[in-house]
Design a protein around this motif. Structure first.
Motif, PDB file in Angstrom:
ATOM      1  N   ARG A  21       0.866  -1.179   0.000  1.00 32.28           N
ATOM      2  CA  ARG A  21       0.000   0.000   0.000  1.00 32.28           C
ATOM      3  C   ARG A  21       0.902   1.227   0.000  1.00 32.28           C
ATOM      4  NH1 ARG A  21      -2.423  -0.094   5.238  1.00 32.28           N
ATOM      5  NH2 ARG A  21      -0.501  -1.168   5.716  1.00 32.28           N
ATOM      6  N   MET A  22       0.688   2.159  -0.942  1.00 30.68           N
ATOM      7  CA  MET A  22       1.604   3.281  -1.114  1.00 30.68           C
ATOM      8  C   MET A  22       0.845   4.585  -1.339  1.00 30.68           C
ATOM      9  SD  MET A  22       3.039   5.363  -3.751  1.00 30.68           S
ATOM     10  CE  MET A  22       3.146   4.550  -5.321  1.00 30.68           C
ATOM     11  N   LEU A  23       1.304   5.658  -0.683  1.00 34.39           N
ATOM     12  CA  LEU A  23       0.762   6.994  -0.925  1.00 34.39           C
ATOM     13  C   LEU A  23       1.871   7.841  -1.540  1.00 34.39           C
ATOM     14  CD1 LEU A  23      -1.506   9.132  -0.618  1.00 34.39           C
ATOM     15  CD2 LEU A  23      -0.464   9.723   1.591  1.00 34.39           C
ATOM     16  N   ASP A  24       1.621   8.369  -2.728  1.00 36.74           N
ATOM     17  CA  ASP A  24       2.580   9.241  -3.414  1.00 36.74           C
ATOM     18  C   ASP A  24       2.141  10.688  -3.179  1.00 36.74           C
ATOM     19  OD1 ASP A  24       4.396  10.484  -5.058  1.00 36.74           O
ATOM     20  OD2 ASP A  24       4.003   9.211  -6.794  1.00 36.74           O
ATOM     21  N   VAL A  25       2.919  11.415  -2.384  1.00 42.35           N
ATOM     22  CA  VAL A  25       2.588  12.788  -2.003  1.00 42.35           C
ATOM     23  C   VAL A  25       3.220  13.741  -3.016  1.00 42.35           C
ATOM     24  CG1 VAL A  25       2.792  14.526  -0.186  1.00 42.35           C
ATOM     25  CG2 VAL A  25       2.510  12.105   0.426  1.00 42.35           C
ATOM     26  N   GLY A  26       2.378  14.520  -3.693  1.00 43.09           N
ATOM     27  CA  GLY A  26       2.874  15.339  -4.795  1.00 43.09           C
ATOM     28  C   GLY A  26       3.134  14.449  -5.999  1.00 43.09           C
TER      29      GLY A  26
END
Length: 197
Positions: A21-26
């Motif tokens: 599970r990954m969150l790419d910020v910007g």
């Protein structure tokens, strides 16, 4: 992997395992997210301030929210993701130190990449010309740039030490090629770190 990713994104893509599970910020147009979601089955989410980039990412079938990471990361619960990613965005954050705290609160590990403002070409431009440098990786003039914090490899390491953040791995690049970490503060155009608490 497609082989078309920017080198810092390619490093990150290689080290995020399938199904994470990954969150790419910007996240921009979702280039990294698309690679991971389609190539490794990663549950990739993104947050991006530019509505046109959000539109491009959503058109790729990606889950991207339009918003300002300086204000909206606080809405995510602790350990919501295996990985958070902040790629070439740290220097634009209002408070990079607080952004780092948020990345490691909502993700078990964080990838952070940034341009190194201590690279020898930057130093030379200031010393020789007395002007803010315009380079391949920082292609706009001082009055157009979104970069409000001119971080160096040494500055970043010091911030990590102050915060007790562990460096799991690091990579350094010059002219799109990975280089030896020796003298990275002087030689690297940009850096990538994998961090944890």
């Amino acid at each position: 992997m497609s082989g078309t990713l920017r080198p810092d994104l390619a490093v990150i893509a290689r080290h995020i395992p399938a199904g994470a599970r990954m969150l790419d910020v910007g996240c921009g147009n979702g280039e990294l997210m698309a690679e991971l979601a389609h190539g490794k089955g990663v549950d990739a989410r993104g947050i991006e301030i530019d509505p046109e980039e959000v539109e491009r990412a959503v058109a790729r079938g990606l889950s991207v929210m339009q918003g300002d990471a300086n204000r909206e990361l606080g809405a995510y619960p602790d350990d919501a993701f295996d990985y958070t990613v902040l790629s070439q965005t740290l220097q634009t954050a209002e408070r990079p130190d607080l952004m780092l705290d948020e990345l490691l609160r909502i993700g078990r590990k964080a990838f952070v990449s940034f341009p190194n403002f201590a690279h020898w070409r930057m130093r030379w431009a200031l010393l020789w010309n007395g002007r803010m440098p315009v380079t391949r990786h920082l292609p706009v003039t001082w009055y157009e740039t979104q970069n409000i914090h001119h971080v160096t490899v040494t500055d970043f390491r010091e911030l990590l030490r102050e915060k007790g953040v562990a460096i799991e791995r690091s990579w350094f690049f010059s002219s799109e090629r990975e280089i030896n970490p020796l003298g990275a503060n002087w030689r690297a155009e940009y850096a990538v770190y994998l961090l944890s608490r």
